[in-house]
Write a protein that holds these residues in place. Structure first.
Motif, mmCIF file in Angstrom:
data_model
loop_
_atom_site.group_PDB
_atom_site.id
_atom_site.type_symbol
_atom_site.label_atom_id
_atom_site.label_comp_id
_atom_site.label_asym_id
_atom_site.label_seq_id
_atom_site.Cartn_x
_atom_site.Cartn_y
_atom_site.Cartn_z
ATOM 1 N N SER A 188 0.816 -1.216 0.000
ATOM 2 C CA SER A 188 0.000 0.000 0.000
ATOM 3 C C SER A 188 0.850 1.266 0.000
ATOM 4 N N GLY A 189 2.178 1.103 0.204
ATOM 5 C CA GLY A 189 3.060 2.260 0.224
ATOM 6 C C GLY A 189 3.230 2.895 1.584
ATOM 7 N N THR A 190 2.598 2.359 2.629
ATOM 8 C CA THR A 190 2.736 2.935 3.966
ATOM 9 C C THR A 190 3.947 2.403 4.707
ATOM 10 N N ALA A 191 4.671 1.456 4.111
ATOM 11 C CA ALA A 191 5.908 0.942 4.695
ATOM 12 C C ALA A 191 6.868 0.632 3.555
ATOM 13 N N GLY A 192 8.143 0.558 3.900
ATOM 14 C CA GLY A 192 9.145 0.271 2.886
ATOM 15 C C GLY A 192 10.316 1.219 3.020
ATOM 16 N N ALA A 193 11.069 1.387 1.953
ATOM 17 C CA ALA A 193 12.252 2.240 1.968
ATOM 18 C C ALA A 193 12.341 3.036 0.672
ATOM 19 N N LEU A 194 12.876 4.246 0.780
ATOM 20 C CA LEU A 194 13.121 5.106 -0.384
ATOM 21 C C LEU A 194 14.571 5.564 -0.346
ATOM 22 N N ALA A 195 15.284 5.361 -1.444
ATOM 23 C CA ALA A 195 16.652 5.856 -1.567
ATOM 24 C C ALA A 195 16.607 7.248 -2.186
ATOM 25 N N ILE A 196 17.101 8.236 -1.450
ATOM 26 C CA ILE A 196 16.984 9.629 -1.859
ATOM 27 C C ILE A 196 18.374 10.239 -2.007
ATOM 28 N N GLY A 197 18.663 10.728 -3.206
ATOM 29 C CA GLY A 197 19.894 11.459 -3.436
ATOM 30 C C GLY A 197 19.656 12.949 -3.243
ATOM 31 N N PHE A 198 20.671 13.670 -2.761
ATOM 32 C CA PHE A 198 20.512 15.108 -2.559
ATOM 33 C C PHE A 198 21.854 15.807 -2.739
#
Length: 297
Positions: free
Chosen positions: A88-98
């Motif tokens: 559902s997208g309410t859990a997990g991981a996101l790799a974010i570059g900045f």
């Protein structure tokens, strides 16, 4: 191997101490319940329950196995809920570059808010220059990049996340220190610490275009890649500099900030980018979260 339904039957009998009550609890009749327990015992090769004089009690093996059975059922429920949250997208991981400039204000604000609003999503942060972010997005090592446009990527979606006014940084004792605002034309011939043309191309091109529009040519005495380095050079008396407002908190005590005015408003922008076909279920929820915070800011 035994089945989860058999474990639930065994736990019910053990906790109720009675086959009839356990059957009622499980919404089934007693014969199939007894059969499930027997199959479980056959699978394990041990007796779990003493059946004598209509009194139900656990064998030593049964008492030991009860804790394991409860733990297995709990893990199975947690796994079911976890996989549903991820889907559902309410859990997990996101790799974010900045890029480094993001860490001055925008990134800390988003990370702090995400910890409260998106507790099930882990943000894996990676400080990268724009070129490395684009490579990470194309190879799917990154889900999101926060960088400065333009970027030549047809596969990317973009969302502007900040607009930062450019201000004038002056060293202590400079005549501009007491000015309420400084017209950009007054930078003609002034010693200026400038963004590097390759490593900081966005700000170099932004300022160069503004100087051309104003018909002036400052005296570029030094080039640097990072804003905090530029501010340190201003503090050392090397020259003036035009920097984003979000970086003002990095200034040394002997550096003063003044509004810079010109024919057009000089603004530095940051954008969030991602692949159009990124299928990470957590990404849409993160996009909504960022849009809310942009509107609030």
């Amino acid at each position: 191997m035994f089945e989860l339904s058999q474990l639930r039957c065994f736990i019910a009998v053990a906790e109720e101490g009675h086959f009839g009550r356990a059957a009622l609890r499980l919404h089934m009749t007693q014969p199939p319940l007894s059969r499930q327990i027997q199959i479980l015992e056959t699978t394990l090769g041990v007796s779990l329950i003493n059946r004598s004089n209509r009194v139900v009690s656990l064998t030593p093996a049964g008492r030991s196995f009860l804790n394991d059975a409860r733990r297995i059922i709990k893990l199975s429920e947690e796994a079911r809920l976890s996989v549903r949250r991820i889907a559902s997208g309410t859990a997990g991981a996101l790799a974010i570059g900045f890029i480094p400039a993001t860490s001055y204000e925008l990134l800390p604000r988003l990370v702090s808010a995400a910890a409260v609003e998106l507790p099930g999503i882990e943000l894996v942060l990676k400080e990268l220059v724009t070129a490395d972010q684009l490579d990470g997005l194309s190879t799917r090592r990154l889900d999101v990049g926060i960088l400065r446009l333009p970027v030549d990527q047809d596969r990317l979606e973009t969302l502007r996340v900040s607009r930062d006014p450019m201000l004038l940084a002056v060293p202590e004792g400079h005549p501009f220190e007491t000015e309420a605002e400084v017209p950009i034309e007054r930078l003609q011939g002034q010693a200026l610490v400038m963004y590097a043309p390759v490593e900081s191309r966005y700000h170099h091109d932004l300022l160069s275009a503004a100087f051309r529009r104003a018909g002036i040519l400052p005296n570029f005495v030094q080039y640097a890649r990072e804003t905090h380095t530029i501010l340190a050079l201003v503090g050392a008396g090397v020259g003036l500099a035009v920097v984003p407002e979000s970086s003002v908190r990095l200034r040394p005590p002997n550096v003063h900030i003044r509004p810079l005015v010109g024919p057009t408003r000089l603004v530095s922008e940051l954008s969030m980018v991602w692949l159009r076909d990124n299928d990470n279920p957590a990404l849409p929820l993160f996009q909504q979260f960022v849009r809310r915070h942009i509107a609030t800011a």
